[in-house]
Design an enzyme around this catalytic site. Sequence first.
Site, PDB file in Angstrom:
ATOM      1  N   ARG A  37      53.881  44.667 -37.405  1.00 29.23           N
ATOM      2  CA  ARG A  37      54.615  45.231 -36.397  1.00 29.23           C
ATOM      3  C   ARG A  37      53.687  46.590 -36.228  1.00 29.23           C
ATOM      4  O   ARG A  37      53.783  47.121 -34.941  1.00 29.23           O
ATOM      5  CB  ARG A  37      56.018  45.298 -36.495  1.00 29.23           C
ATOM      6  CG  ARG A  37      56.602  44.006 -35.978  1.00 29.23           C
ATOM      7  CD  ARG A  37      57.887  43.940 -36.249  1.00 29.23           C
ATOM      8  NE  ARG A  37      58.752  42.655 -35.414  1.00 29.23           N
ATOM      9  CZ  ARG A  37      59.824  42.307 -35.611  1.00 29.23           C
ATOM     10  NH1 ARG A  37      60.759  43.124 -36.406  1.00 29.23           N
ATOM     11  NH2 ARG A  37      60.237  41.397 -35.028  1.00 29.23           N
ATOM     12  N   LYS A 198      67.199  22.592 -35.126  1.00 31.20           N
ATOM     13  CA  LYS A 198      68.293  21.722 -34.342  1.00 31.20           C
ATOM     14  C   LYS A 198      68.282  22.134 -32.640  1.00 31.20           C
ATOM     15  O   LYS A 198      67.665  23.024 -32.375  1.00 31.20           O
ATOM     16  CB  LYS A 198      69.284  22.646 -34.818  1.00 31.20           C
ATOM     17  CG  LYS A 198      70.068  22.263 -36.397  1.00 31.20           C
ATOM     18  CD  LYS A 198      71.424  23.337 -36.345  1.00 31.20           C
ATOM     19  CE  LYS A 198      71.770  22.854 -37.583  1.00 31.20           C
ATOM     20  NZ  LYS A 198      73.113  23.633 -38.139  1.00 31.20           N
ATOM     21  N   GLY A 355      61.095  32.993 -34.205  1.00 33.44           N
ATOM     22  CA  GLY A 355      61.687  32.196 -35.564  1.00 33.44           C
ATOM     23  C   GLY A 355      60.411  32.043 -36.460  1.00 33.44           C
ATOM     24  O   GLY A 355      59.613  32.770 -36.718  1.00 33.44           O
ATOM     25  N   GLY A 378      63.681  36.954 -31.149  1.00 35.69           N
ATOM     26  CA  GLY A 378      64.875  36.869 -30.166  1.00 35.69           C
ATOM     27  C   GLY A 378      64.260  37.080 -28.854  1.00 35.69           C
ATOM     28  O   GLY A 378      64.646  36.417 -27.951  1.00 35.69           O
TER      29      GLY A 378
HETATM   30  P1  AMP Z   1      63.717  26.816 -36.178  1.00 34.80           P
HETATM   31  O1  AMP Z   1      64.379  28.130 -36.943  1.00 34.80           O
HETATM   32  O2  AMP Z   1      65.016  26.423 -35.403  1.00 34.80           O
HETATM   33  O3  AMP Z   1      62.487  27.031 -35.501  1.00 34.80           O
HETATM   34  O4  AMP Z   1      63.678  25.893 -37.334  1.00 34.80           O
HETATM   35  C1  AMP Z   1      62.841  25.961 -38.236  1.00 34.80           C
HETATM   36  C2  AMP Z   1      63.096  25.336 -39.415  1.00 34.80           C
HETATM   37  O5  AMP Z   1      63.368  23.936 -39.160  1.00 34.80           O
HETATM   38  C3  AMP Z   1      62.068  25.394 -40.652  1.00 34.80           C
HETATM   39  O6  AMP Z   1      62.994  25.895 -41.869  1.00 34.80           O
HETATM   40  C4  AMP Z   1      61.942  23.853 -41.095  1.00 34.80           C
HETATM   41  O7  AMP Z   1      61.927  23.593 -42.153  1.00 34.80           O
HETATM   42  C5  AMP Z   1      62.940  23.048 -40.264  1.00 34.80           C
HETATM   43  N1  AMP Z   1      62.712  21.750 -40.024  1.00 34.80           N
HETATM   44  C6  AMP Z   1      61.529  21.452 -39.146  1.00 34.80           C
HETATM   45  N2  AMP Z   1      61.585  20.019 -39.141  1.00 34.80           N
HETATM   46  C7  AMP Z   1      62.454  19.525 -40.219  1.00 34.80           C
HETATM   47  C8  AMP Z   1      62.712  18.339 -40.550  1.00 34.80           C
HETATM   48  N3  AMP Z   1      62.244  16.984 -40.009  1.00 34.80           N
HETATM   49  N4  AMP Z   1      64.027  17.941 -41.477  1.00 34.80           N
HETATM   50  C9  AMP Z   1      64.552  19.236 -41.822  1.00 34.80           C
HETATM   51  N5  AMP Z   1      64.252  20.520 -41.569  1.00 34.80           N
HETATM   52  C10 AMP Z   1      63.314  20.647 -40.671  1.00 34.80           C
END
Ligand code: AMP
Length: 398
Positions: A37, A198, A355, A378
């Site tokens: 940053r 998710k 993220g 964000g």
């Molecule tokens: P996000 O913050 O929503 O972008 O999610 C990122 C997180 O998703 C990371 O910590 C990854 O380890 C997790 N992730 C990605 N694919 C999988 C999976 N198939 N099963 C469990 N966690 C996952």
Amino acid sequence: MSSFRTLDQADVSGKRVLLRVDLNLPMENGRISDATRIERIVPTIAELARKGARIVLLAHFGRPKNGPDEANSLKPIAAALGEHVGRNVAFAADCIGSVAEDAVAKLREGEILLLENTRFHKGEEKNDPAFVASLAKLGDLYVNDAFSAAHRAHASTEGLAHVLPAYAGRGMQAELDALTAALETPKRPVAAVVGGAKVSTKLELLGNLSKKVDYIIIGGGMANTFLAAQGKQVGKSLCEKDLLDTARSIIAQAKAGNCEIVLPVDAVAAKDFKAHAENRVVDVDHVADDEMILDLGPASVKGVEGILHKCKTLVWNGPFGAFEMQPFDAGTNAVAKFAADLTASGALVTVAGGGDTVSALNQSGAADRFTYISTAGGAFLEWLEGKVLPGVEALRQK
Ligand code: AMP
């Protein structure tokens, strides 16, 4: 011409420039663990200094609750900033009032002053006009170089733009140019990679992207929910069973808008959620009850590469697998390298962020060859969700 006011339109020589920057740096044991940053704001500070501005830096740090506290002071950051800029950076222990006013009055042309954490005052997050006025007294014009804070309508990120002549700094300008090229006026076809844990955290993002891009390539844990929505057995995989109807309606909505949703056809599955867990490649119709999907399989990687080959623009948010654990970073790494090669050959514009995406792409070694990597978190996600960013809107040409 850019649709935002930029430094090209500002006469800063001899002027007091209130420059909003992002110094909310990741720290470990009192030390800066990632100076990205700082590096991003150096061009704007250097340009203003070269042009003879008196530079007054405004920034927040952390989430102080009850006024000033040492743990959230910006003081230790002044020296680190000075090293990156190659000039001395003075510090004032308050961002308004006589302490700040006296420090600003001492500034000569080309000199730099960092003011204490704006969030030590309640008026910052409330965008209180009296606090905005106290800040505005310190400057002749306002430059915002903190895209990452532009999704918040705070005094130093938005309020000031209404009371002083306001401009985008070079970092803000680069971010706006990249995001505009990726989503507002992209070269088509456009693909979006949406990965991560998710679906529930990405509903608005998927809704907005399905109206704007030609392909949404779904990866990560969220792909499991989409696979389950199509009747596949996903074993012990991360899966939001209460969102199966939602996943089906996202697919239908995308189809109605001529956007194709691309799901994995195979996966790397393991029985344990840990690094180097025993694993196998399995097609998505044959995941066992005691297995979990942890990465994209090789046939899916090939499929994604085929789509990227047809596309001219790629927007990327979220990893394809549990990339923090080897070997479940392989799918993300392979697609990232492929996208980076296409970018280097001039065939693809690649914009990524949000993220964990930045660390996943850095880890792949391909990030440097992407067109643009946003570290804005964000604010980047809200842009992908199609939301209005108040700090950006306030800089728009009227
Ligand atoms: P996000 O913050 O929503 O972008 O999610 C990122 C997180 O998703 C990371 O910590 C990854 O380890 C997790 N992730 C990605 N694919 C999988 C999976 N198939 N099963 C469990 N966690 C996952």
